[in-house]
Motif scaffolding. Structure first.
Motif: not given
Ligand code: DAH
Length: 340
Positions: A147-149, A154-156, A163-167, A199-201
């Motif tokens: 559950d890390h923010p 918003q951040d990622t 196959k799987e969720k990627m970032v 994030e907003a620049t």
């Protein structure tokens, strides 16, 4: 009548060149008559196939005509060159020359190279990793709770994949585990690379930026080693003596964790507007590698010790080159790049 035929060829050649006004066209006409497949050339080539009486008659005529054509060509060429308007062709040597544009290194590239040079000289290996990462390497293997923010939308930048969720990796830290899966300590590496933040620049924030990670692991690595290496690096990078200060902090992948500051690169710690009268500049995060991270990489718990640190390359470039807005780096504006 073959004699007449040859005479006609000659006449039409002379007529054509008298009408011409430029050299290129003159060459073309010459080729048309006496070039490899020219009208007269064909007749000359065919001489061996005709009767000897005819050959005696036509041979000299055709050969003479060829000579005449060559002479007339040279003469006309000279005439044409004399007609050139030299006034127009004159070279004005006082005109400024055309500027040759020379490419420049992007300041981020220069900083990369500088970092790599300094760390290579200290025996570090330079390692890279993928920009498209799995959740495992970017977060879970680095001891991020579920559950890390930072995992939030918003951040990622999350990327759909079959196959799987990627970032799009949010930091260079995933390369720590990727590297340790393949290598046994002791080792020292740096990992420069591009990272992404959703994030907003503004003047201090970008969505696409560069980081640089250091990881040193062995049997007896300690915080003192970190401070020493950091001091060596920053002093070499800024070309002056730099001090390091640690403040307690928290990162999932280090224990203990700290933020580290460097003494102000402008005033050297005496306090000035650049460091907002603090004497110190915030640089990045660091810490002793959390044993959970070693376990993620397949190492036994509590066998090794190591330190890691990471920070933004843009921030370093901004300090070194006195750049006031991080958005310049990705702007693609040549006026910006040409200054370095
Ligand atoms: N990965 C962190 C970030 O993106 C920076 C960082 C902090 C890297 C501490 C480290 C570390 O290796 O030990 O903000």
């Amino acid at each position: 009548m073959p004699e007449k035929e040859i005479k006609d060829i000659g006449n039409s050649f002379f007529e054509e060149i008298s009408k011409l006004s430029d050299e290129r066209a003159l060459y073309a006409v010459k080729v048309k008559y006496v070039g490899r497949n020219g009208i007269l050339t064909k007749i000359l080539k065919n001489l061996k196939n005709i009767s000897s009486e005819q050959r005696k008659l036509i041979g000299p005529l055709a050969n003479n005509l060829r000579q005449e054509i060559e002479n007339a060509f040279e003469k006309r060429k000279k005439e044409l060159s004399e007609q050139i308007d030299w006034e127009k062709e004159k070279l004005d040597v006082t005109l400024p020359g055309k500027k040759v544009e020379i490419g420049r290194l992007h300041p981020i590239t220069s900083v990369y190279r500088e970092i790599e040079k300094i760390f290579s000289s200290m025996g570090f290996e330079i390692v890279e990793g993928p920009e498209l990462e799995t959740d495992w390497y970017n977060f879970t293997s680095l001891n991020f709770p579920f559950d890390h923010p930072a995992r939030d939308m918003q951040d990622t930048f999350w990327v759909k994949s079959p196959k799987e969720k990627m970032v799009l990796r949010t930091h260079t830290s995933p390369v720590q585990v990727r590297y340790m899966e393949k290598r046994k300590p002791p080792f020292r590496i740096i990992v420069p690379g591009r990272v992404y933040r959703n994030e907003a620049t503004d003047a201090a924030h970008e969505h696409t930026l560069h980081q640089f990670e250091a990881l040193v692991v062995g049997n007896d690595i300690n915080v003192g080693n970190f401070k020493h290496i950091a001091k060596q690096f920053f002093s070499a990078f800024f070309g002056k003596n730099i001090d390091i200060r640690l403040r307690p902090s928290f990162f999932p992948f280090t224990e203990p964790s700290f933020e580290f500051d460097i003494s102000c690169t402008v005033c050297g710690g005496k306090k000035c507007p650049s460091c907002k009268n603090a004497g110190w500049l915030e640089i990045g995060g660091a810490g002793m590698v959390n044993q959970n991270v070693f376990v993620s990489a397949g190492y036994p718990r509590n066998k090794y010790q190591g330190f890691a640190w990471g920070f933004g390359i843009e921030r370093l470039a901004m300090m070194k080159y006195k750049i006031d807005d991080i958005r310049w780096f990705e702007s693609g504006d040549l006026r910006f790049i040409k200054q370095f």
